[in-house]
Design a protein around this motif. Structure first.
Motif, PDB file in Angstrom:
ATOM      1  N   UNK A 300      38.651  37.453  42.083  1.00  0.00           N
ATOM      2  CA  UNK A 300      39.543  36.887  41.070  1.00  0.00           C
ATOM      3  C   UNK A 300      39.513  37.715  39.788  1.00  0.00           C
ATOM      4  N   UNK A 301      38.320  38.103  39.354  1.00  0.00           N
ATOM      5  CA  UNK A 301      38.217  38.902  38.128  1.00  0.00           C
ATOM      6  C   UNK A 301      38.971  40.221  38.251  1.00  0.00           C
ATOM      7  N   UNK A 302      38.970  40.783  39.442  1.00  0.00           N
ATOM      8  CA  UNK A 302      39.590  42.093  39.653  1.00  0.00           C
ATOM      9  C   UNK A 302      41.107  42.016  39.770  1.00  0.00           C
ATOM     10  N   UNK A 303      41.605  41.033  40.491  1.00  0.00           N
ATOM     11  CA  UNK A 303      43.020  41.048  40.883  1.00  0.00           C
ATOM     12  C   UNK A 303      43.887  39.950  40.282  1.00  0.00           C
ATOM     13  N   UNK A 304      43.333  38.799  39.968  1.00  0.00           N
ATOM     14  CA  UNK A 304      44.182  37.629  39.815  1.00  0.00           C
ATOM     15  C   UNK A 304      45.101  37.669  38.605  1.00  0.00           C
ATOM     16  N   UNK A 305      44.703  38.346  37.560  1.00  0.00           N
ATOM     17  CA  UNK A 305      45.535  38.375  36.353  1.00  0.00           C
ATOM     18  C   UNK A 305      46.520  39.539  36.332  1.00  0.00           C
ATOM     19  N   UNK A 306      46.529  40.354  37.380  1.00  0.00           N
ATOM     20  CA  UNK A 306      47.437  41.510  37.407  1.00  0.00           C
ATOM     21  C   UNK A 306      48.864  41.073  37.739  1.00  0.00           C
ATOM     22  N   UNK A 346      39.009  25.988  40.036  1.00  0.00           N
ATOM     23  CA  UNK A 346      39.083  26.408  38.630  1.00  0.00           C
ATOM     24  C   UNK A 346      40.069  27.549  38.446  1.00  0.00           C
ATOM     25  N   UNK A 347      39.992  28.563  39.305  1.00  0.00           N
ATOM     26  CA  UNK A 347      40.899  29.711  39.172  1.00  0.00           C
ATOM     27  C   UNK A 347      42.343  29.301  39.448  1.00  0.00           C
ATOM     28  N   UNK A 348      42.535  28.439  40.429  1.00  0.00           N
ATOM     29  CA  UNK A 348      43.890  28.017  40.775  1.00  0.00           C
ATOM     30  C   UNK A 348      44.475  27.055  39.742  1.00  0.00           C
ATOM     31  N   UNK A 349      43.636  26.464  38.909  1.00  0.00           N
ATOM     32  CA  UNK A 349      44.131  25.531  37.903  1.00  0.00           C
ATOM     33  C   UNK A 349      44.638  26.247  36.646  1.00  0.00           C
TER      34      UNK A 349
END
Length: 350
Positions: A300-306, A346-349
């Protein structure tokens, strides 16, 4: 003068890039808004949903907004004197399962059949499957087309079916028969224009797929061997993912298509971030929640905000039926009732 020239070249280079870690400005790839991310989970045991139509609380526990249904379909060696898939059984199964998913509040569905060819040439892994002659390929391709065409038709009956994967980890098949897949994609696009399409390439295959330009998403099953340690740290896994991230970003920019992680996940086991296919059968002997948690967190740290990442589908959610009770200490892929379930939620929220 020389220093001025070097300065101007450097400024020209940097002015062509976005601030931060996004795309260069000349990359036309559609930017994915955070609110539009595919926050998905995968279900392999689709047949269990026919036995017990209860979807339990998958959406509530993980905050998914998409689900991938991945029935395992076996190619039979002979059916009217040629290899065939049992198309009718699989379609009828979907007609029971899809309404159950919709009733549970999940209104975005990807169909991602997993096709096995064991009975044809003994391929234990579908990525190794191929045959040698045109005479052998033709009936296989015919029944493959029929299978995926019937899955595509489900989108007419159920508009919630919005995405279809036209194959999964078929490295040899796609390498040897790319024109077949291009023709299949064109046919489905023509008859089902509202259905989005992808292909789920294995981690060691995505760079050799030659038909990404024909699809809506570059699909990647993210099982990269990363860190050869029992319990690697989040930072160690992120460092190992860094060059992979660069390669995927370049690929996305090359084809002007976003990356969709058609599968991602880690087992709750020692060496979870290494070679997953070597980790043996599921048991409770050496379950390792920290290794699984670190893998998900680093991913998640690597990809999710891209903004070039469309989202993804975690692998996997276990379906319990007939009063079965889950054992969270199993060291398999399931996330049910394990600490990682809260990380996903948490990440999906966000």
């Amino acid at each position: 003068m020389k220093r001025l020239l070097i300065f101007c070249i450097a400024m020209a280079f940097f002015s062509c890039e976005k601030e931060g870690d996004g795309f260069p400005e000349d990359c036309l790839t559609e930017k994915i808004n955070a609110n539009d991310k595919i926050k998905g989970g995968s279900i392999l045991q689709v047949y269990r949903l026919r036995i017990d139509g209860k979807i339990i609380d998958l959406a509530q526990k993980t905050n998914i907004n998409w689900v991938a249904l991945s029935p395992l379909v076996q190619l039979e060696e002979l059916c009217d004197n040629h290899p065939c898939f049992d198309v009718n059984d699989e379609v009828e199964l979907m007609k029971v399962v899809i309404p159950n998913m919709i009733q549970s509040g999940i209104s975005n569905i990807m169909l991602k059949p997993l096709t096995s060819f064991w009975t044809v040439n003994g391929s234990g892994f579908w990525g190794d499957f191929y045959v040698n002659t045109e005479e052998e390929w033709k009936p296989i391709e015919k029944t493959y087309t029929e299978l995926f065409y019937e899955f595509a038709k489900l989108s007419e009956e159920f508009p919630e079916v919005k995405l279809l994967s036209i194959g999964n980890e078929l490295k040899e098949f796609t390498k040897r028969r790319p024109q077949f897949f291009k023709t299949l994609i064109a046919s489905i696009r023509k008859d089902f224009p509202n259905l989005k399409l992808t292909y789920a390439a294995n981690w060691d295959e995505y760079q050799s797929v030659s038909f990404w330009e024909d699809l809506d998403y570059i699909g990647v099953n993210s099982y990269f061997p990363l860190v050869n340690k029992e319990t690697p740290t989040v930072n160690e896994i992120k460092q190992a993912l860094s060059p992979i991230k660069n390669n995927l970003k370049d690929l996305s920019c090359t084809y002007d298509k976003p990356i969709l992680f058609t599968e991602y996940g880690y087992r709750s086991i020692d060496y979870a971030a290494w070679k997953a296919w070597l980790l043996g059968d599921v048991s409770t002997a050496n379950h390792n929640f920290e290794a699984q948690n670190s893998g998900y967190t680093a991913f998640y740290d690597t990809f999710w905000d891209e903004d070039w990442v469309a989202g993804g589908f975690f692998w996997e959610w276990k379906i319990l039926s007939n009063g079965e009770v889950n054992n969270p200490n199993g060291n398999g892929w399931y996330v049910n009732d394990k600490p990682v379930e809260k990380i996903i939620k948490e990440r999906y929220s966000k």
